[in-house]
Design a protein around this motif. Structure first.
Motif, PDB file in Angstrom:
ATOM      1  N   ASN A  47       1.016  -1.495   0.334  1.00 25.39           N
ATOM      2  CA  ASN A  47      -0.067  -0.017  -0.266  1.00 25.39           C
ATOM      3  C   ASN A  47       1.107   1.384   0.232  1.00 25.39           C
ATOM      4  N   THR A  57      -5.458   0.637  -3.062  1.00 17.80           N
ATOM      5  CA  THR A  57      -6.465   0.647  -2.129  1.00 17.80           C
ATOM      6  C   THR A  57      -6.958  -0.715  -1.335  1.00 17.80           C
ATOM      7  N   GLY A  76      -4.415  -2.260   1.168  1.00 19.17           N
ATOM      8  CA  GLY A  76      -5.394  -0.903   2.014  1.00 19.17           C
ATOM      9  C   GLY A  76      -6.072  -1.997   2.590  1.00 19.17           C
ATOM     10  N   LEU A  77      -7.137  -2.544   2.663  1.00 14.86           N
ATOM     11  CA  LEU A  77      -8.562  -3.112   2.904  1.00 14.86           C
ATOM     12  C   LEU A  77      -7.741  -4.738   3.342  1.00 14.86           C
ATOM     13  N   MET A  84      -5.990  -3.895   6.191  1.00 12.31           N
ATOM     14  CA  MET A  84      -7.248  -3.763   7.799  1.00 12.31           C
ATOM     15  C   MET A  84      -7.773  -5.205   8.047  1.00 12.31           C
ATOM     16  N   GLU A  85      -8.093  -5.578   6.663  1.00  9.75           N
ATOM     17  CA  GLU A  85      -8.381  -7.203   7.147  1.00  9.75           C
ATOM     18  C   GLU A  85      -7.293  -8.241   7.834  1.00  9.75           C
ATOM     19  N   LYS A 117      -6.915  -6.555  11.616  1.00  4.22           N
ATOM     20  CA  LYS A 117      -7.992  -6.906  11.797  1.00  4.22           C
ATOM     21  C   LYS A 117      -8.144  -8.299  12.789  1.00  4.22           C
ATOM     22  N   GLY A 156     -14.306  -3.705  18.092  1.00  8.19           N
ATOM     23  CA  GLY A 156     -14.709  -2.742  17.099  1.00  8.19           C
ATOM     24  C   GLY A 156     -13.982  -1.675  17.592  1.00  8.19           C
ATOM     25  N   THR A 157     -13.009  -0.998  18.308  1.00  3.09           N
ATOM     26  CA  THR A 157     -12.161  -0.861  18.447  1.00  3.09           C
ATOM     27  C   THR A 157     -10.316  -0.862  17.008  1.00  3.09           C
ATOM     28  N   ALA A 158     -10.039   0.558  17.370  1.00  3.25           N
ATOM     29  CA  ALA A 158      -9.134   0.664  16.224  1.00  3.25           C
ATOM     30  C   ALA A 158      -7.735   0.050  17.100  1.00  3.25           C
ATOM     31  N   MET A 175      -3.517  -0.161  13.363  1.00  4.24           N
ATOM     32  CA  MET A 175      -5.075   0.310  12.220  1.00  4.24           C
ATOM     33  C   MET A 175      -4.244   1.574  12.060  1.00  4.24           C
ATOM     34  N   LEU A 190      -3.354   4.210   9.051  1.00  6.35           N
ATOM     35  CA  LEU A 190      -4.742   5.068   8.281  1.00  6.35           C
ATOM     36  C   LEU A 190      -3.714   6.417   7.934  1.00  6.35           C
TER      37      LEU A 190
END
Lengths: 206, 179
Positions: free
Chosen positions: A95, A108, A111-112, A115-116, A119, A139-141, A145, A149
């Protein structure tokens, strides 16, 4: 997002214009702008073809993969909690490199994916701490992350290709004059992002 | 300071030829069919441009209408006293705000700046640099965090805004020195 923005721009323009008696101007502006967009794309097409063509050579001859290896120490510095062989590392690197070389469409998806993978890293951390860090609540970064970003948004870029194309379309004497100043500005904003991330990441996590 | 700008301008002139030289020479040394690779990439580049044409038509029309209505002038005049305080050109306020939400809408506004004030004017230069050193904060954050199913974004927005602020300040500062 764009639906509201676009809609609001048009409605605002037409209503404001109607009150100020500028409807004829709006009519010609709408038609001329549409025509202009096509002319602009013709200029863009040449510049983009040249740039992407060059980048294809760079990719096939191994320049991109060499750059990927070269920035590994930087990745380790920015993401101290990310294990060496983790998949997220690979995607983060791709990325960043894609952004630097102005390959937005390649940036992009990577990048996605990153993020996966970040997680998934949090899910691994739930079982046992990875890289000396515990999992962030659901649910918290995670710190990784946030750092990723912010780095992404600070938008490190070598050459602003499309801006140069636009400048040449609108009669700039020297369209490329902004390359180095842009690079200086993007380095400054990236430096601010790096310092900010290191400070926040260094504080007791979560 | 003057010499810094001279060096920057010199670098600007050097970078593209140098990059082409480096990439092509590297390709030849790696025994790649450089011309075939180039043509294949160029084809992809054209496809990308074709994909953005519809969005460009839509957004340039929207900005064109907004400009013709006189609303953009009204907005920058209304904001003038406020931006005066921080020495920021009020003409760039719409661009700066929209830039955080949508790249293509910001492109439309940047082109408007080029048309109204000229590409090589102070405003034109500042807009050019600004486009190159800022990102669509809200768009990027929403799609990236949606992918990771994250609701609490913690310090991401603060960091992103800081980076953008530095980028915007640097743009006007560098553009001022170039003029």
């Amino acid at each position: 997002m764009l639906n509201y923005l676009w809609g609001a721009m048009l409605l605002l323009g037409i209503i404001y214009g109607a009150f100020h008696g500028r409807l004829p101007e709006i009519t010609s502006a709408a038609i001329d702008s549409a025509k202009e967009a096509v002319a602009l794309c013709v200029t863009m097409a040449g510049v983009m073809a040249l740039w992407v063509g060059l980048m294809e050579i760079a990719q096939k001859s191994g320049i991109i993969s060499r750059a990927t290896r070269k920035i590994q120490p930087f990745i380790s510095f920015m993401f101290p909690g990310l294990p060496k062989g983790h998949r997220a590392r690979e995607y983060i690197t791709t990325n960043i490199i894609a952004n630097v070389f102005g390959l937005g469409w390649a940036a992009t998806p990577a990048g996605l994916k990153a993020m996966e993978e970040l997680k998934k890293l949090e899910e691994e951390r739930k079982r046992c701490p990875v890289g000396g860090r515990k999992a962030a609540p659901k649910g918290t970064a995670s710190n990784e992350m946030c750092t990723f970003l912010i780095l992404n948004i600070s938008s490190l870029q070598l050459i602003p290709v499309s801006i140069i194309a636009y400048r040449s379309q609108y009669g700039s004497v020297n369209p490329a004059a902004v390359i180095a100043p842009s690079l200086a500005a993007t380095l400054l904003s990236a430096a601010a992002a790096i310092v900010f991330c290191k400070v926040m990441d260094g504080r007791k996590s979560l | 300071m003057k010499t810094v700008i001279q060096i920057l301008l010199y670098l600007s002139d050097m970078l593209v030829p140098f990059l082409i030289l480096y990439v092509v020479a590297h390709g030849l040394l790696a025994r790649r069919p450089v011309y075939d690779d180039f043509v294949k990439g160029a084809k992809d580049g054209l496809k990308t441009v074709l994909q953005i044409l519809p969005t460009l038509v839509g957004l340039m029309v929207a900005v064109g209408v907004l400009r013709a209505s006189g609303f953009l002038d009204f907005l920058s005049q209304a904001l003038h006293p406020l931006t005066e305080l921080v020495h920021f050109p009020s003409e760039l306020v719409p661009l700066t705000i929209v830039r955080m939400f949508s790249a293509s809408a910001a492109t439309g506004l940047a082109l408007d700046v080029f048309k109204e004030y000229g590409t090589d004017s102070y405003l034109g230069l500042a807009a050019s640099i600004l486009m190159g050193c800022t990102e669509t904060i809200f768009y990027t954050m929403s799609i990236y965090f949606m992918t990771a199913k994250v609701k609490k974004t913690r310090y991401t927005l603060a960091g992103a805004l800081l980076a953008t602020l530095v980028g915007v300040a640097a743009s006007t500062w560098l553009a001022g020195m170039m003029k």
